[in-house]
Design a protein around this motif. Structure first.
Motif, PDB file in Angstrom:
ATOM      1  N   ARG A   1     -41.789  40.244  68.109  1.00  0.00           N
ATOM      2  CA  ARG A   1     -41.117  41.400  67.512  1.00  0.00           C
ATOM      3  C   ARG A   1     -40.949  42.470  68.586  1.00  0.00           C
ATOM      4  O   ARG A   1     -41.761  42.578  69.507  1.00  0.00           O
ATOM      5  CB  ARG A   1     -41.931  41.948  66.341  1.00  0.00           C
ATOM      6  N   ASP A   2     -39.896  43.263  68.468  1.00  0.00           N
ATOM      7  CA  ASP A   2     -39.601  44.290  69.461  1.00  0.00           C
ATOM      8  C   ASP A   2     -40.484  45.514  69.234  1.00  0.00           C
ATOM      9  O   ASP A   2     -40.031  46.568  68.775  1.00  0.00           O
ATOM     10  CB  ASP A   2     -38.125  44.687  69.412  1.00  0.00           C
ATOM     11  N   GLY A   3     -41.749  45.367  69.557  1.00  0.00           N
ATOM     12  CA  GLY A   3     -42.665  46.485  69.411  1.00  0.00           C
ATOM     13  C   GLY A   3     -44.067  46.081  69.809  1.00  0.00           C
ATOM     14  O   GLY A   3     -44.484  44.936  69.604  1.00  0.00           O
ATOM     15  N   ALA A   4     -44.783  46.996  70.426  1.00  0.00           N
ATOM     16  CA  ALA A   4     -46.170  46.718  70.798  1.00  0.00           C
ATOM     17  C   ALA A   4     -46.984  46.483  69.537  1.00  0.00           C
ATOM     18  O   ALA A   4     -46.863  47.210  68.565  1.00  0.00           O
ATOM     19  CB  ALA A   4     -46.743  47.894  71.588  1.00  0.00           C
ATOM     20  N   GLY A   5     -47.800  45.441  69.551  1.00  0.00           N
ATOM     21  CA  GLY A   5     -48.543  45.171  68.334  1.00  0.00           C
ATOM     22  C   GLY A   5     -49.499  44.005  68.439  1.00  0.00           C
ATOM     23  O   GLY A   5     -49.959  43.649  69.525  1.00  0.00           O
ATOM     24  N   HIS A   6     -49.742  43.378  67.296  1.00  0.00           N
ATOM     25  CA  HIS A   6     -50.820  42.420  67.130  1.00  0.00           C
ATOM     26  C   HIS A   6     -50.349  41.406  66.090  1.00  0.00           C
ATOM     27  O   HIS A   6     -49.990  41.788  64.965  1.00  0.00           O
ATOM     28  CB  HIS A   6     -52.061  43.181  66.655  1.00  0.00           C
ATOM     29  N   ILE A   7     -50.321  40.127  66.425  1.00  0.00           N
ATOM     30  CA  ILE A   7     -49.947  39.088  65.478  1.00  0.00           C
ATOM     31  C   ILE A   7     -51.212  38.530  64.842  1.00  0.00           C
ATOM     32  O   ILE A   7     -52.147  38.135  65.539  1.00  0.00           O
ATOM     33  CB  ILE A   7     -49.143  37.970  66.165  1.00  0.00           C
ATOM     34  N   VAL A   8     -51.222  38.498  63.507  1.00  0.00           N
ATOM     35  CA  VAL A   8     -52.405  38.083  62.757  1.00  0.00           C
ATOM     36  C   VAL A   8     -52.081  36.853  61.915  1.00  0.00           C
ATOM     37  O   VAL A   8     -51.151  36.895  61.095  1.00  0.00           O
ATOM     38  CB  VAL A   8     -52.896  39.215  61.831  1.00  0.00           C
ATOM     39  N   PRO A   9     -52.814  35.743  62.073  1.00  0.00           N
ATOM     40  CA  PRO A   9     -52.631  34.591  61.194  1.00  0.00           C
ATOM     41  C   PRO A   9     -53.550  34.693  59.973  1.00  0.00           C
ATOM     42  O   PRO A   9     -54.720  35.036  60.091  1.00  0.00           O
ATOM     43  CB  PRO A   9     -53.046  33.417  62.086  1.00  0.00           C
TER      44      PRO A   9
END
Length: 234
Positions: free
Chosen positions: A91-99
């Motif tokens: 995604r176009d944004g600083a962040g964190h992917i959570v499963p």
């Protein structure tokens, strides 16, 4: 009283296998999710595709309640990937992917616009919630996406801005979260809006202090940064 702090969820994973897929999460500021869809299709928001193997096919998956979503400015169709290979998302944004691993019958409620992808055996519906954000952004409410394990185990991937923390609430335990700060919750967790009127004592001036109060039992996901997609120029 349970004084345990919300825990930071893992920011990277390698060769994680669940619900018919093997996936990887890597990267720092803008993480990437890579999923092997050879055995199980995955559906996702159409604008998050980063790369894919050429053998991976892309199709359209309709969303229930399409007319209501269209009138509210929400996406009506989502895309689905299948075939022999790997597909990657970001995604176009600083962040964190959570499963989130969901078994058959398990459900999760997610803030709108923060769904990333899910295996095809997870049902996707939504509900309209009024009176939560209208005091902040001039809106009449917002949507909560509802994901439910339908046919065996499945995986739901979410994108949180900043970092994502999780708080597990005991029965009757509460936590107050800034309205833009929560990411997901278990269905049995109750969410209310609490408004305190703060006064400076000078000419009657004051302002409202607003939080969302969550009451357990169950999990609540908290993101350390919030992007208001309704007003964001992107």
């Amino acid at each position: 009283m349970n004084q345990q702090l919300p825990r930071l969820l893992p920011t990277s994973l390698t060769d994680e296998t669940f619900g018919g897929v093997t996936y990887h999460i890597g990267g720092e500021l803008v993480p990437v999710l890579s999923v092997d869809v050879s055995r199980c299709p995955v559906y996702f928001e159409h604008h998050i595709l980063l790369w894919k193997h050429s053998n991976v096919r892309i199709g359209i998956r309709p969303v229930k309640g399409a007319v209501k979503r269209m009138l509210a400015g929400m996406q009506v169709f989502i895309t689905e990937a299948s075939g022999d290979g790997i597909i990657a998302f970001s995604r176009d944004g600083a962040g964190h992917i959570v499963p989130i691993h969901l078994g058959a019958g398990q459900e999760l409620h997610v803030r709108e616009h923060q769904f990333l992808a899910a295996t095809s055996n997870i049902e996707y519906t939504f509900e309209r919630v009024r009176g939560i954000t209208n005091m902040l952004f001039g809106q009449t409410g917002f949507f909560i996406d509802r994901f439910r394990g339908h046919d065996g185990d499945g995986v739901l991937w979410l994108h949180g801005y900043g970092n994502v923390f999780e708080k597990v609430l005991a029965a009757g335990e509460t936590i107050d979260i800034e309205p833009g700060g929560w990411l997901y919750k278990d269905p049995q967790v109750q969410m209310d809006t609490v408004v305190d009127r703060l006064s400076s004592g000078l000419f009657g001036a004051g302002f409202n202090f607003i939080v969302n109060r969550f009451t357990g039992p169950g999990r609540v996901g908290i993101q350390s940064m919030y992007v208001n997609n309704a007003t964001d120029e992107r």
